[in-house]
Design a protein around this motif. Structure first.
Motif, short mmCIF file in Angstrom:
data_model
loop_
_atom_site.label_atom_id
_atom_site.label_comp_id
_atom_site.label_asym_id
_atom_site.label_seq_id
_atom_site.Cartn_x
_atom_site.Cartn_y
_atom_site.Cartn_z
N HIS A 1 -52.66 86.74 99.67
CA HIS A 1 -52.18 87.28 98.39
C HIS A 1 -52.97 86.72 97.21
O HIS A 1 -52.43 86.54 96.13
N ARG A 2 -54.26 86.48 97.43
CA ARG A 2 -55.05 85.84 96.39
C ARG A 2 -55.15 86.68 95.12
O ARG A 2 -55.43 86.15 94.04
N GLU A 3 -54.94 88.00 95.21
CA GLU A 3 -55.05 88.86 94.03
C GLU A 3 -53.71 89.07 93.34
O GLU A 3 -53.63 89.80 92.35
N TYR A 4 -52.65 88.46 93.84
CA TYR A 4 -51.32 88.59 93.25
C TYR A 4 -50.86 87.19 92.83
O TYR A 4 -50.35 86.43 93.65
N PRO A 5 -51.02 86.82 91.56
CA PRO A 5 -50.76 85.43 91.14
C PRO A 5 -49.36 84.93 91.49
O PRO A 5 -49.21 83.79 91.93
#
Length: 976
Positions: A383-387
């Protein structure tokens, strides 16, 4: 499906009903709610309806709007605007490295994508969805705005010719923001044919659906005969002894009837039976979890690791059709778990899913801390693109200080705060502080957590965080902030709190290490107050704002003079907003000139981009300048969001401001409801200051309505609490209540004594904010007690002080006072004309009616009855409409003296629905909500919702008043 004929019948009728409606299925874990949802979905699909399914995920219960995104995701691609960008409507148009759809891309499936030729949503709805799902760094829309957008989306979908059924399982795990919107939508589906909402929640787990006032259908345990039949159908091989043991332990729970036999038969029978008997008295879900734990223990480490990642990522127990809004971890090589009944393979997708939420719980509980941390690290990368999602896993995966992780958590906290997730933001900031590599960063993040916790009404936690931010001292800025919030709102302590904040401000002002000391921002950029955590002197701003609030409640000249000295000493560090608040909250007569236009400009400059506490402070300035009405729609839109997300202090202040505007505009029934809501919240939370402030406002309302005994009772309670503490803001209101109540009762001498307790005739006591607001009360009381010279002197003092230029209300009452005390008829007529023709006169109907009454009395005595009829008639009608019987009686008496015959009052219409009327009658008979529910086959919550709607229609606020209120209704009971 065994033993569910009644539930099947109700669901069939629900699904096939032409009208929109909502229904909540409530029952314990394993009772079969998901199976009933499957039935409803199948019936709807067979009927040609569009079915959208979603499942609440415990791992996402802290992420604002995560559940709503999951529920609406399949509908958004087709609801875009015709003129928007084409986007990518095909879920497979982008893929990740594994060949699966790339569902991380934020530009996929956004509401600005569309189906060619579709009419799409209106701009307001698109903006609401874009703010929630498309721009996570933007301010979230309030519950009402987003709810209306959702209703528009659902109606638009159904208008395409295909009815729509929304199915939500495990609603108890839905995040608060999503649950509130679902409740809002569910209560408004009745007038929207073609759209239905079906929700399942656990009976033993609290959720926002408990208070959503939606129709409910309980799902209970199976009857003994049905339980026996279900067990025999699935496990006909059981011996008599084991069969009896299972029936006894399962208690009619279908999941237990299916799972317990395998536990008993699968191993040594005697030992398994002893294990099961040893759990007697343990809640049934726990017993079933023990069964699953035994199966998990027999799996290999690799399979258990896969299950753990899936469980921690919230893989749905029964996922719906279509792509998911967010990529989930895909469990691989888990055939062994499928074989032992822990997972099922979904036919539509071929993907493994947990058989039941209790399996997920068992997987997590059985894992060691190291195993859980390892799984969280994998998911954080996923989930690196969803802070915010990444933050959940980073917080759990990291042990040692790591600045990169701490910064990610801080960024997620800022996003959560703007999106209505204050509670989660405090947790992430606290964790970020723990992972900070330097003492300075740790203290800064703990201080930020303390501030957010204070705004979210977690005052005790705010203090502990503040002390942790600067251990060994109680005088750090964060500690002073936390302690001062606690002392002010809980105890009403203004004297010592003021001194402590002043000292903290001066220390921070003079500190060479103060952040931003050599990089000051332009205070003349007065209305750009968007959340900027890196803004210089943010802690100083917060201390100054609290200092101004304490000074306002203290309400005396010495306190305000010291505060203004501190503001002046700050120079450019004191922002334009600080000077605005310091001027308008203190004494508008001496400092308020020129601020009305600036406040109005600030109110029109993007409220959505400002923190809620900044908006409430601005609205307080607007109240003191009598220009609050333009801000009220925004306050009404966001107050529920603030209260629901835990920002109780801001929420209660917003309710106070709404109440004050309703009181000024003559919307007194609504004001009473708002006041009782605020009082209940303040009392429940232990806010002594807010509770007594609300009582003061309710006392003002009772006074203008002529309920003298109630007004005086509330006045006495407020005065007894506030006077020893020096909270003159409230003691002034108490004196004003005494004056207004006495005027309404015709006790003019008492009214005069109360009025001069605020200020002497002919002068306006400095920093007594009620001095100008009670101008009309003092003048009328003085005239009726033979003190005409003092009344005239007070009216002239108001004119000479420039009150008409400060606010529209002050202009109205100043001209009214000058007219009442004029030395000749010509001057009186001119001032009466200026008062009644003022552009804002109709915004203050009570004051306007009092001026018209005085005008009519004066005309009748000087020019005869005929000339007086118009202003007297206008006054009488206004008092009747407002619900001020004492004032109305006086106006009607003057009309009779002017030769106008009294009109017979029209019979009051019956405003109650049949069901509200029946519930009210049963409650008046002494039945409890539970007893009424049993008699009418409603849930106690639904009964409470009916009473909540009936009370204001009947003009009452307590259950004890129901019998008399119903007796007053003369119409026959309508046919249901």
């Amino acid at each position: 499906m065994v033993g569910r004929d009644g539930e099947r019948t109700r669901l069939s009728a629900f699904v096939r009903a032409p009208d929109g409606q909502a229904l909540v299925l409530r029952g314990e874990a394993g009772v079969g709610k998901s199976t009933l949802l499957d039935l409803a979905a199948r019936l709807a699909a067979e009927d040609g309806q569009l079915v959208v399914r979603a499942t609440g995920v415990e791992a996402e219960s802290g992420l604002p709007h995560a559940g709503l995104h999951q529920l609406l995701y399949p509908l958004l691609p087709d609801a875009g605007r015709p003129d928007g960008p084409s986007g990518h409507t095909d879920p497979s148009s982008h893929t990740d490295r594994s060949g699966r759809p790339d569902q991380h891309r934020p530009d996929q499936h956004r509401p600005d994508q569309h189906r060619p030729g579709a009419p799409g949503l209106n701009a307001t709805a698109r903006a609401a969805f874009d703010a929630v799902f498309g721009r996570p760094d933007g301010p979230p829309p309030p519950v009402m705005a987003l709810g209306i957008a959702v209703l528009d989306l659902l109606s638009w979908t159904a208008s395409e010719g295909r009815p729509l059924l929304l199915v939500l399982d495990d609603g108890q795990w839905l995040d608060e923001a999503s649950a509130e919107v679902c409740g809002f939508v569910g209560r408004r589906l009745a007038g929207r044919p073609g759209v239905k909402l079906l929700v399942a929640v656990r009976a033993d787990t609290a959720s926002r659906f408990d208070t959503a006032a939606l129709p409910e259908a309980p799902v209970g345990a199976l009857a003994d005969a049905d339980a026996t039949r279900l067990l025999d159908l699935h496990h006909p091989e059981l011996g008599r002894q084991v069969r009896g043991l299972v029936l006894e332990q399962a208690g009619g729970n279908p999941l237990a009837l299916l799972e317990l036999p395998a536990h008993l038969v699968g191993g040594p029978g005697d030992r398994a039976a002893q294990d099961l008997l040893g759990l007697h008295g343990v809640p049934l879900p726990r017993r079933i979890q023990e069964v699953y734990a035994a199966r998990l223990a027999r799996l290999g480490d690799t399979v258990r690791a896969e299950l753990l990642r899936g469980a921690l990522d919230g893989a749905a127990a029964r996922p719906g059709d279509g792509p998911a809004p967010v990529a989930r971890y895909r469990m691989r090589e888990v055939d062994e778990a499928v074989a032992c009944g822990l997972l099922v393979v979904e036919p539509a997708t071929g993907e493994p899913a947990f058989r039941h939420p209790l399996v997920r719980s068992s997987v997590v509980q059985l894992a060691t801390p190291d195993q859980r941390r390892s799984a969280h690290r994998v998911l954080a990368q996923l989930h690196r693109e969803y802070p915010e999602r990444r933050a959940i896993h980073l917080a759990a995966a990291t042990v040692d200080p790591e600045e990169g992780v701490a910064a990610d958590l801080e960024a997620a906290a800022r996003s959560a705060t703007r999106r209505g997730g204050a509670r989660m933001a405090v947790s992430w900031l606290t964790r970020a502080a723990e992972l900070s590599e330097t003492r300075v960063d740790r203290s800064r993040r703990l201080g930020e957590a303390a501030y957010v916790a204070g705004q979210a009404d977690h005052l005790g936690r705010a203090r502990s965080l503040a002390l942790a931010a600067a251990p060994g001292t109680d005088e750090s800025p964060a500690a002073v902030l936390a302690d001062s919030y606690l002392a002010l709102y809980r105890e009403g302590e203004v004297r010592a709190t003021h001194r402590r904040i002043v000292a903290a401000v001066e220390r921070l002002r003079d500190s060479p290490d103060r952040p931003g000391r050599h990089d000051r921002y332009d205070r003349h950029d007065q209305f750009d107050h968007r959340h900027r955590p890196d803004r210089p002197d943010e802690v100083l701003d917060r201390l100054v704002s609290l200092l101004l609030a304490v000074s306002q409640y203290a309400g005396n000249g010495a306190t305000w003079q010291r505060t203004h000295e501190v503001l002046a000493s700050l120079g450019d560090l004191a922002t334009e907003r600080a000077w605005m608040y310091g001027s308008t909250w203190s004494d508008v007569l001496r400092h308020g000139a020129g601020w009305s236009r600036r406040v109005e400009l600030a109110a029109s400059a993007g409220l959505e981009d400002q923190d809620p506490w900044d908006v409430t402070r601005l609205a307080v300035s607007a109240y003191h300048l009598d220009v609050l009405s333009p801000l009220r729609p925004y306050l009404e839109r966001v107050v529920d969001r603030e209260l629901d997300t835990g920002a109780m202090s801001s929420g209660i202040v917003m309710l106070h401001l709404v109440l004050l505007d309703q009181l000024a505009l003559g919307q007194w029934d609504a004001a009473e409801r708002t006041g009782h809501r605020a009082l209940a919240l303040a009392t429940e939370r232990g806010h002594g200051l807010f509770a007594h402030q609300t009582r003061a406002y309710l006392a003002q309302l009772a006074a203008v309505r002529g309920r003298t005994a109630e007004a005086r009772e509330l006045q006495a309670a407020v005065d007894a609490w506030a006077r020893p503490r020096g909270v003159e803001f409230l003691t002034q209101i108490a004196d004003a209540v005494g004056a207004t109540a006495a005027l309404g009762a015709g006790d003019y001498e008492t009214a005069f004594l109360h009025a001069i307790g605020i200020t002497a005739p002919g002068a306006f006591r400095p920093y007594a904010y009620q001095a100008s607001r009670t101008l009309l009360d003092l003048v009328e009381a003085a005239l009726h007690t033979g003190r005409a010279e003092q009344a005239r002197a007070h009216a002239l003092a108001a004119r000479d002080a420039g009150l008409p230029d400060l606010s529209p209300r002050l202009a109205l009452i100043t001209h009214g006072a000058l007219a009442m005390t004029a030395e000749d008829d010509t001057k009186a007529a001119a001032h009466y004309a200026r008062a009644q023709t003022h552009p804002a006169a109709e915004r203050f109907p009570f004051e306007l009616a009092r001026i018209r009454l005085a005008h009519g009395i004066g005309i009748r005595r000087l020019h005869g009855a005929a000339a007086a009829r118009l202003p007297l008639t206008q006054a009488a009608r206004a008092f009747d409409r407002l619900g001020a019987p004492a004032w109305a009686a006086r106006a009607h008496a003057e009309l009779r003296a002017a030769g106008v015959a009294p009109r017979a009052p029209a019979p009051a219409p019956l405003p109650l629905t049949w069901q509200e009327r029946r519930v009210a009658e049963l409650a008046a008979g002494g039945l409890t909500n539970k007893e009424i529910g049993e008699q009418m086959r409603l849930s106690p919550r639904t009964v409470g919702a009916h009473l909540y709607r009936a009370f204001p229609k009947l003009g009452i606020t307590t259950r004890a008043a129901l019998r008399d209120a119903l007796t007053r209704i003369s119409d026959p009971t309508p046919t249901p």
